[in-house]
Design an enzyme around this catalytic site. Sequence first.
Site, short mmCIF file in Angstrom:
data_model
loop_
_atom_site.label_atom_id
_atom_site.label_comp_id
_atom_site.label_asym_id
_atom_site.label_seq_id
_atom_site.Cartn_x
_atom_site.Cartn_y
_atom_site.Cartn_z
CB SER A 186 -4.30 3.98 -0.55
OG SER A 186 -3.91 4.26 -1.87
N GLY B 260 8.65 -1.87 -0.03
CA GLY B 260 8.72 -1.08 1.28
C GLY B 260 6.75 -1.87 2.75
C1 16G Z 1 3.76 2.84 -1.40
C2 16G Z 1 4.51 4.57 -2.21
C3 16G Z 1 4.57 4.27 -3.24
C4 16G Z 1 5.31 2.82 -4.01
C5 16G Z 1 4.73 1.63 -3.12
C6 16G Z 1 6.30 0.86 -4.00
C7 16G Z 1 4.04 7.11 -1.49
C8 16G Z 1 3.13 7.57 -0.97
N1 16G Z 1 3.19 5.64 -1.46
O1 16G Z 1 3.08 3.06 -1.61
O2 16G Z 1 5.13 5.09 -3.82
O3 16G Z 1 4.47 2.75 -5.35
O4 16G Z 1 5.11 1.87 -2.01
O5 16G Z 1 5.10 -0.53 -2.70
O6 16G Z 1 4.94 6.89 -1.49
P1 16G Z 1 6.52 -1.89 -2.66
O7 16G Z 1 7.81 -0.63 -1.65
O8 16G Z 1 5.68 -3.60 -1.63
O9 16G Z 1 6.92 -2.38 -3.63
ZN ZN Z 2 -3.85 6.35 -3.39
#
Ligand code: 16G
Ligand code: ZN
Length: 534
Positions: A67, A505
């Site tokens: 991505s 996450g």
């Molecule tokens: C991942 C998620 C995205 C979310 C991001 C948050 C999917 C396919 N992708 O990239 O939706 O906004 O995590 O990131 O679910 P963070 O937990 O580091 O804030």
């Molecule tokens: Zn993407």
Amino acid sequence: LQQLSQVEKFSSVHPRPDFDADFTYGTAGFRMRAELLDSVVFRVGLLATLRSRKLDGETIGVMITASHNPPEDNGVKMVDPQGEMLEASWEVYATRFANARSDEDLAREYFNVAETLKIKLDAPAKVAFGRDTRASGPALVSALKDGLTAAGAEFSDFHVLTTPQLHYIVKSINTARSSNPYGEPNEAGYYRKLSSAFNAVMQGKPKPKLITVDAANGVGGPKLAELLEVLGGDVLDVNIINDDVAVTDKLNYQCGADFVKTQQKLPLGADPEPSQLYASLDGDADRIVFYYVDEAKKFYLLDGDKIASLAAMFIQELLGQSGIEDLQVGVVQTAYANGSSTTFIQDVLKVPVTCTSTGVKHLHHAAQLYDIGVYFEANGHGTVLFSPSTIKALETFEASSPGQQSAVEMLLSLADLINQTVGDAISDLLLVVAVLAHKSWGPSEWNLAYTDLPNRLVRVVVNNRFAFKTEDAERRLVEPQGLQAQINDLVKKYKFGRSFVRASGTEDAVRVYAEAATRLEADELALKVSELLK
Ligand code: 16G
Ligand code: ZN
């Protein structure tokens, strides 16, 4: 048992690298530096085969992409038969496979999963896969093929695709023989479906003004160009910038949806033309944000919240015109949605809003509970889901006026235009262009619907991010104890104040979000909450 020795034999060619930490199948699958991924992708091939066997030979998708990450990273994720994200209970198996220490351990895990889930190892399995434009893609594809071969799957290589195109193809394959096929199960079918729906939605509307699309030097550039060719020259003028996929280091560099959203400025190579509509895709074209500059060259971002509001507004109006009374449109957001957008959607549009935890699968599932569920993360990932019973209701509705009839037809065309499997930058681009054409709006009129509250996102590195536990869709901390009460005390002091803390996450850090009536106050609140975490 021959299969187990095959698994071991092939696995020895894809050994687990020296890697201190554990691999984890997270919200975006596995994602890391590409050189660590060979064994992981091989093992995903094994698991995808088991998943297909478990689901009676339905086709499972595997996408190789990282991505918006830098060019040296890559990643892999699995797609379920209806084009959805992998069912959460299987993430555990993916993680276990990836972490097996030896070839024998891996074969044992493979056997255990098959036994636990009563999967017959001689049952047929089908897997479809694609990859983005990263230099590491082809080698990872061969690792994947080895995994699929070892486990005995039949597979189709769809080569370079956007992530949403793979989701589309998987759903199309699995619905091909149903009474309701989603589309032709190939790339050309994707372009045909989107372009005929777009033409239907745009019927009678003047050709939109030139749009500049930044493709992040990723797979979205060439794919958008192909779509435009299918659409034909006089339908839409798009100037695609940052579409160099030959020089792979340029991917996501100073451009793309993530860059524009986090930096709040124009990407490399975009000349500011006042009032023109701009958009940026991310590296695998499943996210999009829009923006424009005014006469003074001031930058305005139109993010996922703005897209959700625009889509919900249009759909709500069409439902009103259609005369259908018992269909409910709803919006799904996360805690990162700007407070003004939530207020606007609930109080002005009178559309209900659900808040879920971060991550596409949570939003997607919540959106399925509405007849028409609009879901977007502020970062620009999102789509609009029409439930099967909604489609049926629309198809069988007996309109009592031409106005009702055209509203119903418009809703049905929208359901074809909007990717029903996952957020899709190319499909969302066409959606936004169409809605703006119907409202005769430029980007500034769109932006006027509501004004974002100033906000600030801070990343804080802490000793142990897993100590941060939340409830209420990540809006309240339950642990560490007492911290939420301190945050509440701070928030109370600010007009329109709101702040929450959650563990990331995807990174080893905690994120602090704050919004308030003014820029200074939002910054100050974010800073003060961050200090509480030290
Ligand atoms: C991942 C998620 C995205 C979310 C991001 C948050 C999917 C396919 N992708 O990239 O939706 O906004 O995590 O990131 O679910 P963070 O937990 O580091 O804030
Ligand atoms: Zn993407």
